[in-house]
Design a protein around this motif. Structure first.
Motif, PDB file in Angstrom:
ATOM      1  N   SER A 176      46.761  34.147  36.495  1.00  0.00           N
ATOM      2  CA  SER A 176      46.024  33.599  35.797  1.00  0.00           C
ATOM      3  C   SER A 176      45.175  34.289  34.274  1.00  0.00           C
ATOM      4  O   SER A 176      45.334  33.931  33.383  1.00  0.00           O
ATOM      5  CB  SER A 176      44.985  34.123  36.109  1.00  0.00           C
ATOM      6  OG  SER A 176      43.601  33.316  35.822  1.00  0.00           O
ATOM      7  N   LYS A 189      41.326  35.725  38.487  1.00  0.00           N
ATOM      8  CA  LYS A 189      40.931  35.421  36.598  1.00  0.00           C
ATOM      9  C   LYS A 189      39.712  36.154  36.374  1.00  0.00           C
ATOM     10  O   LYS A 189      39.838  36.370  35.289  1.00  0.00           O
ATOM     11  CB  LYS A 189      39.462  33.987  37.760  1.00  0.00           C
ATOM     12  CG  LYS A 189      38.471  33.336  36.391  1.00  0.00           C
ATOM     13  CD  LYS A 189      38.261  32.282  37.401  1.00  0.00           C
ATOM     14  CE  LYS A 189      36.941  31.947  35.710  1.00  0.00           C
ATOM     15  NZ  LYS A 189      36.292  30.929  36.196  1.00  0.00           N
ATOM     16  N   ARG A 208      45.856  33.023  29.757  1.00  0.00           N
ATOM     17  CA  ARG A 208      44.916  33.122  29.847  1.00  0.00           C
ATOM     18  C   ARG A 208      44.641  33.645  28.007  1.00  0.00           C
ATOM     19  O   ARG A 208      43.380  33.469  26.772  1.00  0.00           O
ATOM     20  CB  ARG A 208      43.542  33.341  30.667  1.00  0.00           C
ATOM     21  CG  ARG A 208      43.361  31.802  31.088  1.00  0.00           C
ATOM     22  CD  ARG A 208      42.005  32.007  32.024  1.00  0.00           C
ATOM     23  NE  ARG A 208      41.759  33.044  33.060  1.00  0.00           N
ATOM     24  CZ  ARG A 208      40.410  34.158  32.787  1.00  0.00           C
ATOM     25  NH1 ARG A 208      40.046  34.012  32.373  1.00  0.00           N
ATOM     26  NH2 ARG A 208      41.060  34.904  33.723  1.00  0.00           N
TER      27      ARG A 208
END
Length: 402
Positions: free
Chosen positions: A76, A360, A80
């Motif tokens: 994750s 996350k 990003r």
């Protein structure tokens, strides 16, 4: 919060790669951030990495280059914040860089500009940095935390642990992050040095010592992993990228397998050489392919193992003997005595178990406001800029949320 307290939105413990990245990202969000570092200067490990030039990322950084009990955890954050995102930051600060090997980006001259860039970003983002400051106690406090530091008491709503692992204690590495993890009921998986040179038993050390300084490309194999990289013989043992990579898979008692001929079809080549140059010895044939001192030593060891004289010509070797010699050269097996340990290990294998975290933002699911980022977690990259990219990516993921 009351007299005698310093009050912050976020306290980040550890002014290394991940900590400085997290601090300035959070600061740009308008968060009041305190960055605490027990050493006298920030980014000490950055400064010595990559031979002082800092292999700050790898353009091929992807989850397949990382190890841990939960290998998908890094996906994750890595998606990003990519290597190209960090490269954009580097270029925005005018830092000259070079690609030494495919995907491996280094500073052109020195790692200092990377540390200066991160400190500048922290300053621009309003981060306050306390160097030479120890954290003596951490206690949960309502919706946040209270820290007793060598500069006084601190309170915060979010606490980020970016204290790194155990590698290179001379740069300030300690087990502080693992202590904090255990304090809050988190599991710490067994740790061991990784990306570290091997030491040899007395028998092999005496054989390799005269070859110190020789480097050659090899294929190194250990516990199912295979790396095609240079090997370096040192006075202490075996080093170079091939050995550092293999060390991430090695456990005490395991053997390493080395293909000294770097993947060529040695059997076919030797059989041809027996026809084309029948009066040559194995050592002479190897000298065309390897540094001469190494070639002659390997020929001597291989011939000893097979039971023939090193002076034997290729013409006098049977098919069976040639095949046996090929095996000695292409599947050379050696059991290291150990590794050089934490003193020279580039990273720590193992660490705080990521099962308890949100992938996350690296938040502890059961302890609101508590985050762990970077090397302190059980995420370990291969050699070549991957560990720095994990530091940047996890720092950003946390800084955008904490």
């Amino acid at each position: 919060m009351g007299e005698g307290y310093s009050d912050w939105d976020i306290v980040v413990i550890g002014a290394g790669a991940a900590g400085m990245m997290c601090a300035h990202v959070a600061g740009y969000r308008g968060r009041r951030v305190l960055l605490v570092e027990h050493a006298k200067r920030a980014g000490k490990k950055i400064l010595m990495s990559g031979g002082g030039r800092c292999n700050f990322t790898n353009l091929d950084a992807a989850p397949r280059h990382y190890f841990g009990a939960n290998p998908r955890f890094c996906i994750s954050a890595m998606k990003r914040y990519s290597p190209y995102d960090f490269l954009e930051l580097v270029e925005r600060h005018g830092i000259e860089h070079v690609e030494k090997a495919p995907g491996q980006l280094f500073c052109a001259d020195s790692a200092k500009p990377i540390v200066e860039m991160l400190l500048t970003e922290c300053e621009w983002a309003g981060v306050e940095t306390w160097l030479s400051t120890t954290v003596e106690r951490i206690e949960p406090l309502g919706q946040g935390f209270e820290l007793l530091t060598s500069r006084g008491r601190v309170r915060c709503s979010s606490l980020v642990i970016a204290t790194g692992g155990l590698s290179i204690p001379t740069l300030g590495a300690s087990g502080f992050g693992y202590q904090v993890a255990r304090q809050f009921g988190l599991e710490v998986l067994p740790t061991r040095p990784a990306l570290v040179p091997f030491t040899l038993t007395s028998q092999w050390k005496s054989r390799f010592e005269p070859l110190a300084g020789i480097a050659t490309p090899v294929i190194a194999r250990c516990n199912g992993a295979s790396y095609r990289e240079p090997l370096l013989v040192t006075h202490r043992g075996l080093s170079g990228p091939a050995m550092l990579q293999a060390s991430s898979h090695w456990l005490p008692g395991d053997a390493l397998e080395i293909d000294w001929l770097d993947g060529i079809d040695a059997k076919a080549s030797l059989f041809r050489a027996r026809i084309d140059t029948p009066r040559r010895s194995l050592g002479g044939w190897l000298s065309d392919r390897l540094p001469k001192r190494l070639a002659l030593a390997l020929a001597q060891w291989a011939c000893e193992a097979v039971g023939v004289s090193a002076e034997t010509t290729l013409a006098d070797l049977s098919n069976a003997r040639l095949e046996a010699l090929t095996a000695q050269l292409c599947r050379f097996s050696i059991k290291p005595a150990g590794t050089e340990g934490w003193r020279t290990a580039e990273v720590t294998m193992g660490g705080v178990d990521t099962q308890a975290f949100s992938s996350k933002d690296c938040a502890v699911r059961d302890v609101p406001g508590l985050y762990f980022i970077g090397e302190v977690l059980d995420v370990t990259g291969q050699l070549g800029g991957y560990n720095f990219q994990w530091a940047w990516a996890s720092g950003v993921a946390c800084g955008q949320s904490a």
